[in-house]
Design a protein around this motif. Structure first.
Motif, short mmCIF file in Angstrom:
data_model
loop_
_atom_site.label_atom_id
_atom_site.label_comp_id
_atom_site.label_asym_id
_atom_site.label_seq_id
_atom_site.Cartn_x
_atom_site.Cartn_y
_atom_site.Cartn_z
N GLN A 59 3.47 5.97 -2.35
CA GLN A 59 3.62 4.82 -1.45
C GLN A 59 5.01 4.81 -0.81
O GLN A 59 5.16 4.45 0.35
CB GLN A 59 3.37 3.53 -2.23
CG GLN A 59 1.91 3.35 -2.63
CD GLN A 59 1.68 2.12 -3.49
OE1 GLN A 59 2.61 1.52 -4.01
NE2 GLN A 59 0.41 1.75 -3.66
N ILE B 210 1.72 7.14 -7.99
CA ILE B 210 1.27 6.27 -6.91
C ILE B 210 2.47 5.58 -6.25
O ILE B 210 2.55 5.49 -5.01
CB ILE B 210 0.27 5.22 -7.43
CG1 ILE B 210 -1.01 5.90 -7.93
CG2 ILE B 210 -0.06 4.20 -6.33
CD1 ILE B 210 -1.79 6.65 -6.89
N ASP B 211 3.43 5.13 -7.07
CA ASP B 211 4.63 4.49 -6.51
C ASP B 211 5.39 5.46 -5.61
O ASP B 211 5.86 5.07 -4.52
CB ASP B 211 5.55 4.01 -7.64
CG ASP B 211 5.00 2.80 -8.38
OD1 ASP B 211 4.08 2.15 -7.85
OD2 ASP B 211 5.48 2.52 -9.49
N THR C 12 -3.84 3.46 -3.62
CA THR C 12 -3.60 2.66 -4.82
C THR C 12 -4.32 3.30 -6.01
O THR C 12 -5.25 4.10 -5.84
CB THR C 12 -4.11 1.23 -4.66
OG1 THR C 12 -5.55 1.25 -4.54
CG2 THR C 12 -3.50 0.57 -3.41
N ASN D 19 -0.56 5.64 1.83
CA ASN D 19 -1.16 4.35 1.50
C ASN D 19 -2.39 4.52 0.60
O ASN D 19 -3.53 4.47 1.04
CB ASN D 19 -1.54 3.61 2.79
CG ASN D 19 -2.08 2.22 2.51
OD1 ASN D 19 -1.74 1.61 1.50
ND2 ASN D 19 -2.95 1.74 3.40
#
Length: 285
Positions: A115, A111-112, A122, A120
């Motif tokens: 992003q 996820i990091d 989470t 976008n």
């Protein structure tokens, strides 16, 4: 590979990991396909086995308790299937908890990375996408993340999500340090099970496959798989014969996402139920 009565699909996933159906639904689908047996082989968890065993009793389908353990070797993620594991063995359950914790770390890092690429999403969105609470002994996998990528328009379909972001070598691919295939085989055998190398054709490295066979205490190799071409089946069949390994196979069913069945449908890849006896006998070796 073949279908029908006297056949079994030894590789299916459920909601306990990254499959779409409840374990009992996999059993019903096996019944509908005319199979005699099915194995539940969720990633790093045995949470779906009790429900599947109960459904097997109800519908007259043999359910083989199984698991698919995530390992790392030769710079690649390698999966080891375990059949007839004692899904109540306390040490085995504790070990699986550690593997799921590694999965959680990996998911957060994916996820990091996404992003960082301007994607976008989470982890909460991924979990909410399940449409139900995530139980403590269940695991989130890349297909769950891919599902959100498609729904939010960052990928056209599941395959595009993997090719663009999640597959090995893709922009957001992450692999945390994992146990070795040798350790996975040891854990499976200590839990009363029979270890099998999953889908060797996916790794794209037969030298590594042979090395794992020589180093790990495997009972079998998954010759037949939805992502194996005929020439790969023949190659791994020859390898199984050379190294005296049990020949197994399965669809790697995960269910349908965006109307597309991931890997293969239940019963699309099967082996004879005689393989179950071979796996059972291998446990004492």
């Amino acid at each position: 590979m073949s279908k029908g009565q006297g056949k079994c699909d030894l590789h299916t996933h459920t909601q306990a990991s990254d499959g779409m159906q409840a374990p009992s639904v996999n059993v019903v689908l096996a019944k509908d396909r005319g199979l005699s047996a099915i194995s539940i082989t969720d990633h790093d968890t045995v949470a779906g086995i009790e429900e599947a065993l109960a459904a097997g009793e109800e519908y007259g389908i043999v359910v083989v308790p199984g698991v698919e353990i995530s390992t790392r070797s030769g710079g690649k993620d390698i999966h080891i299937l375990g059949y007839y594991v004692d899904h109540k063995d306390e040490l085995f359950l504790q070990r699986l908890v550690k593997l799921r914790e590694t999965r959680q770390l990996r998911n957060g890092r994916i996820i990091d990375k996404l992003q960082g690429l301007g994607v976008n999403i989470t982890l909460d969105e991924v979990i909410n996408g399940l449409g139900r609470p995530l139980l403590a002994d269940e695991s989130i996998g890349r297909p769950h993340i891919a599902d959100v990528l498609v729904h939010k328009g960052y990928a056209s379909d599941m395959r595009d999500a993997f090719d663009r972001y999640l597959a090995e070598g893709a922009q957001a691919f992450v692999s945390e340090p994992r146990i070795s295939p040798e350790d996975a085989c040891l854990w499976i055998r200590e839990a009363g099970g029979s270890p099998v190398l999953a889908h060797p054709g996916i790794y794209g490295d037969d030298t590594l496959v042979r090395d794992i066979i020589k180093r790990a205490n495997l009972a079998g190799i998954e010759v037949y798989h939805s992502d194996h071409r005929e020439e790969e089946e023949l190659r791994y069949l020859a390898m199984a014969l050379k190294y005296d390994l049990i020949v197994t196979g399965g669809s790697d069913f995960h269910g349908a996402r965006q109307g597309v069945v991931f890997h293969g449908d239940i019963g699309s890849v099967t082996v004879s139920v005689e393989v179950l006896e071979q796996l059972s006998k291998s446990i004492d070796k």
